[in-house]
Scaffold this motif. Structure first.
Motif, mmCIF file in Angstrom:
data_model
loop_
_atom_site.group_PDB
_atom_site.id
_atom_site.type_symbol
_atom_site.label_atom_id
_atom_site.label_comp_id
_atom_site.label_asym_id
_atom_site.label_seq_id
_atom_site.Cartn_x
_atom_site.Cartn_y
_atom_site.Cartn_z
ATOM 1 N N ASN A 102 0.885 -1.233 0.053
ATOM 2 C CA ASN A 102 -0.020 -0.148 0.049
ATOM 3 C C ASN A 102 0.903 1.378 0.084
ATOM 4 O O ASN A 102 1.870 1.113 0.368
ATOM 5 C CB ASN A 102 -1.062 0.008 1.132
ATOM 6 N N TYR A 158 6.399 5.028 3.932
ATOM 7 C CA TYR A 158 7.227 4.911 5.252
ATOM 8 C C TYR A 158 8.708 4.400 4.736
ATOM 9 O O TYR A 158 9.724 4.803 5.264
ATOM 10 C CB TYR A 158 6.648 3.924 5.993
ATOM 11 N N TYR A 215 8.052 -3.530 6.199
ATOM 12 C CA TYR A 215 8.076 -2.470 7.207
ATOM 13 C C TYR A 215 9.738 -2.326 7.736
ATOM 14 O O TYR A 215 10.403 -1.462 8.077
ATOM 15 C CB TYR A 215 7.015 -2.357 8.257
ATOM 16 N N LYS A 258 1.139 3.695 1.753
ATOM 17 C CA LYS A 258 1.580 4.089 3.071
ATOM 18 C C LYS A 258 2.784 3.445 3.485
ATOM 19 O O LYS A 258 3.759 4.078 3.910
ATOM 20 C CB LYS A 258 0.408 3.864 4.234
ATOM 21 N N LYS A 259 2.891 2.140 2.931
ATOM 22 C CA LYS A 259 4.198 1.395 3.429
ATOM 23 C C LYS A 259 5.216 1.900 2.424
ATOM 24 O O LYS A 259 6.200 2.058 3.163
ATOM 25 C CB LYS A 259 3.674 -0.099 3.139
ATOM 26 N N THR A 277 4.904 -6.226 9.385
ATOM 27 C CA THR A 277 5.284 -7.024 8.371
ATOM 28 C C THR A 277 6.635 -6.797 7.663
ATOM 29 O O THR A 277 7.385 -5.801 8.334
ATOM 30 C CB THR A 277 4.338 -6.175 7.022
#
Ligand SMILES: Nc1ncnc2c1ncn2[C@@H]1O[C@H](COP(=O)(O)OP(=O)(O)OP(=O)(O)O)[C@@H](O)[C@H]1O
Ligand SMILES: [Mg+2]
Lengths: 231, 301
Positions: free
Chosen positions: B2, B8, B215, B4-5, B212
């Motif tokens: 996604n 990040y 991350y 967001k990931k 995950t």
């Protein structure tokens, strides 16, 4: 649900931290692990988190040998457990809200779930009005409540806390304990290591006492009395 | 993945690279060094091979050295026989005296050195002109069967020297490249180690949470990839500048040479595409390897 059978941990080939631990913990229990400093409480918890592996013996979680979990699946296992540290471990550059949301983001939860769940959990730990604060603007008790919120946000089956009240005064500790009791009441297994006698005696839950790495007592509901020879 | 990931991962990777820029620069430099050596080797080998090929196509003369002690009649017979061979256009005879004289002429003043020679070391020679270069191997094979032929010299001597040179450069270059490669992997893994240490609390927390894998590992692997990629881009730039400068320099200095051997050197534009792909692949490869080495060691919990 959690079972230690004949678990021994020897550090650096010579120092036996826990020895022949046999322990069964059922779903929904609340357990104190008590004992003097160096008795092996943290070692037991680290074993359960699979931060370290036993020298001998087997630890199972839901009948699965946790030391047979592959590295790839370790994260999945850890999500079943919410962990609370003595020193809170909040990320200093994130607000209270963001610290809690962080745990959800890290498991790729959808944004709309995050927006829904975080306020709920913050209100449960009584911090709705401090959502925008940064950790250094909070008291120790408040920081620990944020850490608890973070530990339970992903709805773990088990919450493990290693001396969560170690840095707090009695009043504040009781507030923290109330929250943990509430979490337990809702069906979550809670395992907590502590050497705080007052708290243990106050709650009258199952107590496992360690001494020099050996379980010397396992009482269903009980306190944590002084040993005669101590102090 | 996604958004967001991804955000990040990129944010953390860039932040770490900036915070840890000295080690980052060292990492980039080491990757650049490997690739420049590798590029130098590739270009030299490529050019030498090219020269060998062009030389093969251009030289259509074969020198046949006559053994010592073959008498004049025999030599004349041999000349006649050579002319009969299929693929031979013309045959010319060069006496050993002529050979010595021409060398003396070439050497100029240094020819004094040849004054003391008791015996003429040069052989009598037939120069065989080919109709077609493709017949060379055939003709050589036949020439070698004649009695009284000491040696048949063709382009192969020059070409063999070139090929040997290329081979040497290849081996030597491969050795250095491998050593430097290992050093860069080591340097990058150290850079990533510093990142892991500086973000230790956050990374540990993530592991306790059961974050995950992307991350946890994503930013660290991306950092390695970017270091490798930057190193390869710098190397591409330097190699291209250096190479085109060298070609221009040679062209300016040895105009005649270059015009005579325009086909000998491989142009920059011929190798650019391949070099970019090879360099970026290796750069990224080193980066990923460095990250993985570090992750294996330091993501312990
Ligand atoms: N990594 C390690 N290497 C060697 N010895 C260790 C290691 N970790 C813990 N120990 C030793 O094992 C024993 C048990 O440690 P542990 O942390 O489990 O105690 P504890 O009951 O949690 O104590 P405390 O109440 O002070 O937290 C201690 O004597 C400690 O020195
Ligand atoms: Mg401890």
């Amino acid at each position: 649900m959690i079972e230690f059978s004949h678990v021994t941990k020897i550090y650096k080939k010579t120092f036996t931290a826990v020895k022949d631990i046999n322990l069964k913990i059922d779903k929904g229990e609340f357990i104190f692990i008590v004992g003097k400093s160096g008795a092996g409480k943290s070692t037991l918890i680290k074993l359960l988190l699979r931060e370290i592996s036993p020298t001998q013996g087997i630890i199972t979680y839901n009948n699965q040998d946790i030391n047979k979990i592959r590295k790839r699946s370790l994260a999945e296992y850890r999500r079943k457990i919410g962990f609370i540290f003595q020193d809170y471990r909040l990320l200093p550059k994130l607000t209270v809200y963001e610290n809690v949301a962080f745990a959800m983001e890290m498991i790729c939860a959808p944004s709309k779930n995050i927006r829904r769940e975080v306020p709920l959990v913050l209100s449960m730990v009584g911090l709705s009005d401090k959502a925008k604060y940064y950790p250094d603007e909070l008291s120790g008790g408040e920081q620990q409540r944020v850490a608890i919120a973070r530990a339970i946000i992903n709805k773990p089956e088990t919450v493990i806390a290693d001396e969560p009240t170690g840095n707090l005064d009695l009043e504040t500790s009781k507030e923290i304990m109330k929250i943990l009791a509430e979490i337990n009441r809702r069906g979550t297994t809670v395992i907590m290591a502590t050497h705080d006698r007052e708290i243990v005696n106050f709650f009258q839950k199952r107590v496992i006492e360690l001494k020099s790495g050996i379980i010397i007592r396992d009482t269903r509901t009980g306190g944590y009395e002084d040993e005669p020879e101590e102090d | 993945m996604n958004p967001k990931k991804i955000k990040y991962i990129f944010k953390q990777a860039f932040k770490s690279m900036w915070r840890n820029r000295m080690m980052g620069a060292a990492s980039i430099g080491s990757v650049t060094a490997v690739l420049i050596i590798l590029g130098f080797v590739l270009i030299v080998v490529l050019n030498v091979n090219n020269m060998a090929m062009v030389a093969k196509e251009t030289f259509d003369q074969i020198a046949v050295y006559i053994a010592e002690g073959v008498d004049e009649d025999q030599i004349e017979e041999m000349g006649k026989a050579f002319r009969e061979i299929d693929g031979v256009m013309a045959v010319a005879f060069q006496t050993k005296d002529y050979a010595l004289e021409s060398v003396k002429k070439d050497w100029g003043e240094d020819a004094i050195l040849l004054q003391d020679l008791r015996n003429n070391p040069f052989p009598d020679t037939y120069i065989v002109q080919l109709t077609d270069v493709s017949k060379a191997d055939e003709v050589i094979a036949k020439l070698q069967t004649f009695e009284g032929v000491e040696r048949v010299r063709y382009y192969q001597d020059a070409v063999n020297t070139l090929i040997k040179l290329a081979d040497f450069v290849k081996r030597f270059g491969a050795g250095i490249t491998i050593v430097l490669l290992l050093i860069s992997v080591f340097i990058i893994s150290n850079t990533i180690k510093i990142t892991v240490l500086s973000r230790q609390r956050e990374i540990e927390l993530m592991q306790y949470i059961g974050a995950t894998n992307g991350y946890v590992r994503g930013p660290l692997i991306l950092e390695g990839i970017m270091l490798g990629l930057l190193g390869s881009l710098v190397a591409i730039l330097l190699i291209m500048l250096g190479y085109s400068y060298t070609i221009n320099y040679l062209a300016g200095r040895y105009v005649a040479l270059i015009s005579g051997m325009s086909g000998y050197l491989v142009g920059v534009e011929m190798v650019l595409d391949d070099l970019i792909i090879i360099f970026m692949t290796i750069g990224v490869g080193i980066g990923i390897l460095g990250s993985l080495v570090s992750l294996k060691k330091f993501l312990s919990i």
